[in-house]
Design an enzyme around this catalytic site. Structure first.
Site, PDB file in Angstrom:
ATOM      1  N   HIS A 133       0.838  -1.206   0.000  1.00 57.62           N
ATOM      2  CA  HIS A 133       0.000   0.000   0.000  1.00 57.62           C
ATOM      3  C   HIS A 133       0.872   1.256   0.000  1.00 57.62           C
ATOM      4  CE1 HIS A 133      -3.322   2.687   1.442  1.00 57.62           C
ATOM      5  NE2 HIS A 133      -2.303   3.283   2.062  1.00 57.62           N
ATOM      6  N   GLU A 134       1.905   1.268   0.831  1.00 59.71           N
ATOM      7  CA  GLU A 134       2.770   2.449   0.912  1.00 59.71           C
ATOM      8  C   GLU A 134       3.567   2.653  -0.375  1.00 59.71           C
ATOM      9  OE1 GLU A 134       2.301   4.562   3.081  1.00 59.71           O
ATOM     10  OE2 GLU A 134       1.061   3.326   4.397  1.00 59.71           O
ATOM     11  N   HIS A 153       1.511   4.391  -2.901  1.00 54.61           N
ATOM     12  CA  HIS A 153       1.535   5.849  -2.747  1.00 54.61           C
ATOM     13  C   HIS A 153       2.763   6.445  -3.427  1.00 54.61           C
ATOM     14  CE1 HIS A 153      -1.939   6.660  -0.336  1.00 54.61           C
ATOM     15  NE2 HIS A 153      -1.547   5.937   0.697  1.00 54.61           N
ATOM     16  N   GLU A 205      -6.563   6.907  -0.778  1.00 53.58           N
ATOM     17  CA  GLU A 205      -6.368   5.713   0.045  1.00 53.58           C
ATOM     18  C   GLU A 205      -6.992   4.493  -0.623  1.00 53.58           C
ATOM     19  OE1 GLU A 205      -4.457   5.325   2.635  1.00 53.58           O
ATOM     20  OE2 GLU A 205      -3.917   7.448   2.569  1.00 53.58           O
TER      21      GLU A 205
END
Length: 286
Positions: free
Chosen positions: A131-132, A135, A206
């Site tokens: 997930h990071e 980003h 998100e």
């Protein structure tokens, strides 16, 4: 391109805000000083916002020898995401959370807390880091770090305004009562402005990072399990005063909101509802 535009708008807004404050309390001289300060802040926000955030949480860079599993996960995910490997940091905090920062994929960093390392399984940590890295790949990290710096400046101004109001201002406009009222208004509205800035960093990013992270790891269920644990873990974590002050300006950067929410907090939520994120992830198939 969209994130770069938002970053430019944030920096321009910071300049305008500081110039208006300088003009109100210091006239032409105050306006010039505020403009010079804004230029310095804008330069620092672009080039050093990631370092400011990492320092805020006393994050320490770890080597492959110190954290082999962490580096193994990041190595594999960066390869799958087709981005340069970011630097890896650990934050010594019982708060279970993680964030990414950096002005672009070539100058990125991911940070995890000791709390998250103790709470999650290997595959769940992999889901979180995917997930990071999403980003980083989506170039969300620059605007997030700039927004955190921006919110920090506004919070600092609010603190300054509170003290100025208590001690009768610092000799700005001729109308002393008007000046004090201005300080009080700024002290009240500045924290709200800081929150609105974080809300400007769309919650939809998100969801996008959840989906992209799931594609990278091919394990949407691992991120879903991690989010459930993190939501519970953060709701039961008792932060220090320093943790609270830091999180108020950078809550939007974390994978789950580290702030405990009341009714007002829910109204100004920086993240989508975790249950909705989990529901979407569990419906994904790769």
């Amino acid at each position: 391109m969209k994130n770069m535009l938002r970053t430019t708008v944030l920096l321009a807004s910071l300049t305008g805000l500081l110039v208006l404050i300088g003009d109100y309390f210091g006239g032409t001289g105050g306006m010039i000083i505020a403009f010079l300060f804004a230029v310095i802040m804008n330069f620092g926000s672009y080039w050093y916002s990631d370092k400011i955030v990492l320092k805020m949480y006393r994050a320490r860079e770890v080597t492959p020898a110190e954290s082999p599993n962490l580096h193994r996960i990041v190595d594999g995910l960066a390869l799958k995401a087709n981005i340069p490997k970011p630097k890896v940091y650990v934050v010594d905090s019982g708060m279970p959370n993680a964030f990414a920062t950096g002005r672009n994929p070539q100058h990125a960093a991911v940070a995890v807390t000791t709390g998250i390392l103790n709470l999650l399984s290997y595959e769940e940590i992999e889901g979180v880091l995917a997930h990071e890295l999403a980003h980083v790949k989506n170039r969300d990290t620059l605007i997030s770090a700039v927004a955190a710096t921006f919110a920090g400046v506004i919070t600092m101004l609010a603190t300054w305004a509170r003290w100025a109001a208590i001690f009768g201002g610092f000799g700005g406009r001729d109308d002393d009562n008007g000046g004090i009222i201005g300080f009080i208004v700024m002290a009240v509205l500045a924290p709200l402005a800081a929150t609105l800035i974080q809300l400007a960093i769309s919650r939809s990013r998100e969801f996008a990072a959840d989906e992209e992270g799931a594609r990278i790891s091919k394990k949407p269920w691992a991120l879903a399990d991690a989010l459930e644990k993190l939501e519970y873990g953060n709701s039961h974590f008792q932060p220090s005063i320093r943790d609270v002050q830091a999180k108020e300006t950078s809550a939007h950067m974390f994978i789950v909101n580290p702030l405990k929410g009341g009714t007002l907090q829910s109204l100004f939520r920086t993240h989508p509802v975790t249950d909705e994120r989990v529901k979407r992830l569990r419906a994904m198939r790769f």
